[in-house]
Design a protein around this motif. Structure first.
Motif, PDB file in Angstrom:
ATOM      1  N   MET A 102       9.010 -23.811 -19.381  1.00  0.00           N
ATOM      2  CA  MET A 102      10.331 -24.482 -19.785  1.00  0.00           C
ATOM      3  C   MET A 102       9.974 -25.981 -20.423  1.00  0.00           C
ATOM      4  N   PHE A 103       9.811 -26.250 -21.741  1.00  0.00           N
ATOM      5  CA  PHE A 103       9.493 -27.355 -22.276  1.00  0.00           C
ATOM      6  C   PHE A 103      10.705 -28.116 -22.754  1.00  0.00           C
ATOM      7  N   LEU A 104      11.035 -29.263 -21.970  1.00  0.00           N
ATOM      8  CA  LEU A 104      12.298 -29.959 -22.176  1.00  0.00           C
ATOM      9  C   LEU A 104      12.287 -30.776 -23.422  1.00  0.00           C
ATOM     10  N   LEU A 105      13.200 -30.861 -24.155  1.00  0.00           N
ATOM     11  CA  LEU A 105      13.366 -31.737 -25.400  1.00  0.00           C
ATOM     12  C   LEU A 105      14.337 -32.876 -24.912  1.00  0.00           C
ATOM     13  N   LYS A 106      15.216 -32.698 -23.773  1.00  0.00           N
ATOM     14  CA  LYS A 106      16.129 -34.107 -23.563  1.00  0.00           C
ATOM     15  C   LYS A 106      16.610 -33.546 -22.264  1.00  0.00           C
ATOM     16  N   ARG A 107      17.040 -34.631 -21.663  1.00  0.00           N
ATOM     17  CA  ARG A 107      17.776 -34.532 -20.317  1.00  0.00           C
ATOM     18  C   ARG A 107      18.775 -33.242 -20.158  1.00  0.00           C
ATOM     19  N   LEU A 108      18.895 -32.807 -19.124  1.00  0.00           N
ATOM     20  CA  LEU A 108      19.860 -31.645 -18.856  1.00  0.00           C
ATOM     21  C   LEU A 108      21.315 -32.018 -18.622  1.00  0.00           C
ATOM     22  N   ALA A 206       8.008 -14.221 -29.115  1.00  0.00           N
ATOM     23  CA  ALA A 206       6.804 -15.142 -28.405  1.00  0.00           C
ATOM     24  C   ALA A 206       5.416 -15.275 -29.067  1.00  0.00           C
ATOM     25  N   LYS A 207       5.075 -14.182 -29.741  1.00  0.00           N
ATOM     26  CA  LYS A 207       3.743 -14.427 -30.282  1.00  0.00           C
ATOM     27  C   LYS A 207       3.676 -15.276 -31.329  1.00  0.00           C
ATOM     28  N   ILE A 236      12.852 -25.491 -24.439  1.00  0.00           N
ATOM     29  CA  ILE A 236      12.524 -24.138 -25.411  1.00  0.00           C
ATOM     30  C   ILE A 236      11.678 -23.146 -24.278  1.00  0.00           C
ATOM     31  N   HIS A 237      12.149 -22.309 -23.826  1.00  0.00           N
ATOM     32  CA  HIS A 237      11.364 -21.373 -22.820  1.00  0.00           C
ATOM     33  C   HIS A 237      10.344 -20.706 -23.749  1.00  0.00           C
ATOM     34  N   MET A 238       8.963 -21.126 -23.005  1.00  0.00           N
ATOM     35  CA  MET A 238       7.935 -20.551 -23.998  1.00  0.00           C
ATOM     36  C   MET A 238       7.414 -19.343 -23.668  1.00  0.00           C
ATOM     37  N   TRP A 239       8.099 -18.522 -22.723  1.00  0.00           N
ATOM     38  CA  TRP A 239       7.556 -17.073 -22.830  1.00  0.00           C
ATOM     39  C   TRP A 239       6.122 -17.058 -22.526  1.00  0.00           C
ATOM     40  N   ASN A 240       5.735 -17.702 -21.282  1.00  0.00           N
ATOM     41  CA  ASN A 240       4.471 -17.590 -20.972  1.00  0.00           C
ATOM     42  C   ASN A 240       3.746 -16.231 -20.494  1.00  0.00           C
TER      43      ASN A 240
END
Length: 265
Positions: A102-108, A206-207, A236-240
């Motif tokens: 999960m890549f954070l762009l701003k605080r929750l 995801a791809k 943004i959930h990066m779907w690792n």
């Protein structure tokens, strides 16, 4: 009920040395001012360590010290237990869990309870009229909340065979979604946030998240667009899992103008 420390987030890592993607996600949390706790297996310190720039803001805790189960787990089958462990830790200590991709762009937001969600498919065999499906990419509860206690009781394996059964554990964890639909727990649905808050890029893209120019005019998939980010998007959930296991995308494969490349530090 006790409050949650909104300046701290935690995750679980039991998959060997973290990738650049995961390290970037952890760094995004640190740069937003969060104290980060990572629960690790016995591989930490033996096969991997934290980069120096992250050490001061990240604390390491060992899963074995939590005495989560009464018998040894299979070291080769840890990943499917993360779903259960996140609820055990939240139930015991309270807090905010984030998936490591999960890549954070701003605080929750400062909400006392947070349950993330993702877009449902709008076409195909698994289409749904409901726009959002709760997931467990971001969870926040106070310690000892009746719901997390019920989830732990329902999902905890009762035999060693059950503990190491990947398929069984995965299907068990999906039942937490059904629990939210019951009359007893339906009130919690007001805390299920909109998909664009944590999953603005649907999993079916995801791809493209890694291997396509971010400005490409993507055709919809299953009735979904590529990008739903808006002013309410926190991460943004990066779907690792898709990146690593389905598409086997390596660093050399990543498009220099992809959305992921834009996010990298």
């Amino acid at each position: 009920m006790p409050s949650v420390n909104e300046n701290e987030v935690f995750t679980i890592w039991v998959n060997g040395s973290p990738s650049n993607l995961v390290l970037n996600c952890w760094k995004s949390w640190v740069l937003l001012g969060y104290k980060v706790v990572i629960y690790v297996d016995d591989a930490f310190g033996k096969t991997w360590k934290l980069p120096p720039q992250l050490c001061s803001r990240i604390s390491i805790k060992h899963l074995r010290s939590l005495a989560i189960v009464s018998f040894d787990y299979n070291e080769g089958k840890l990943l499917h237990l993360i779903d259960l462990w996140r609820f055990i830790i939240i139930n015991k200590y309270g807090g905010t869990f984030l998936d490591s991709d999960m890549f954070l762009l701003k605080r929750l937001p400062n909400d006392k309870i947070i349950i993330s969600s993702e877009h449902t498919l709008k076409s195909g065999a698994f289409k749904s009229k409901v726009d959002r499906k709760p997931n467990i990419g971001c969870l926040r509860f106070c310690p000892g909340h009746p719901f997390t206690k019920a989830v732990v009781e329902k999902m905890t394996p009762t035999t060693k065979e059950d503990l190491n059964d990947n398929i069984n554990q995965t299907s068990k964890m999906l039942k937490f979604i059904k629990m939210l639909k019951t009359k007893k727990w339906s009130y919690l649905n007001e805390y299920v946030v909109e998909p664009q808050m944590f999953c603005p890029i649907p999993w079916c893209f995801a791809k493209e998240l890694y291997m396509s120019d971010k400005f490409t005019d993507f055709k919809p998939k299953y009735g979904l667009e590529f990008n739903y980010t808006d002013d309410n998007t926190c991460g943004i959930h990066m779907w690792n899992n898709f990146k690593t296991n389905k598409f086997k995308i390596q660093e050399k494969d990543i498009h220099k103008d992809s959305l992921y490349s834009l996010l990298k530090f």
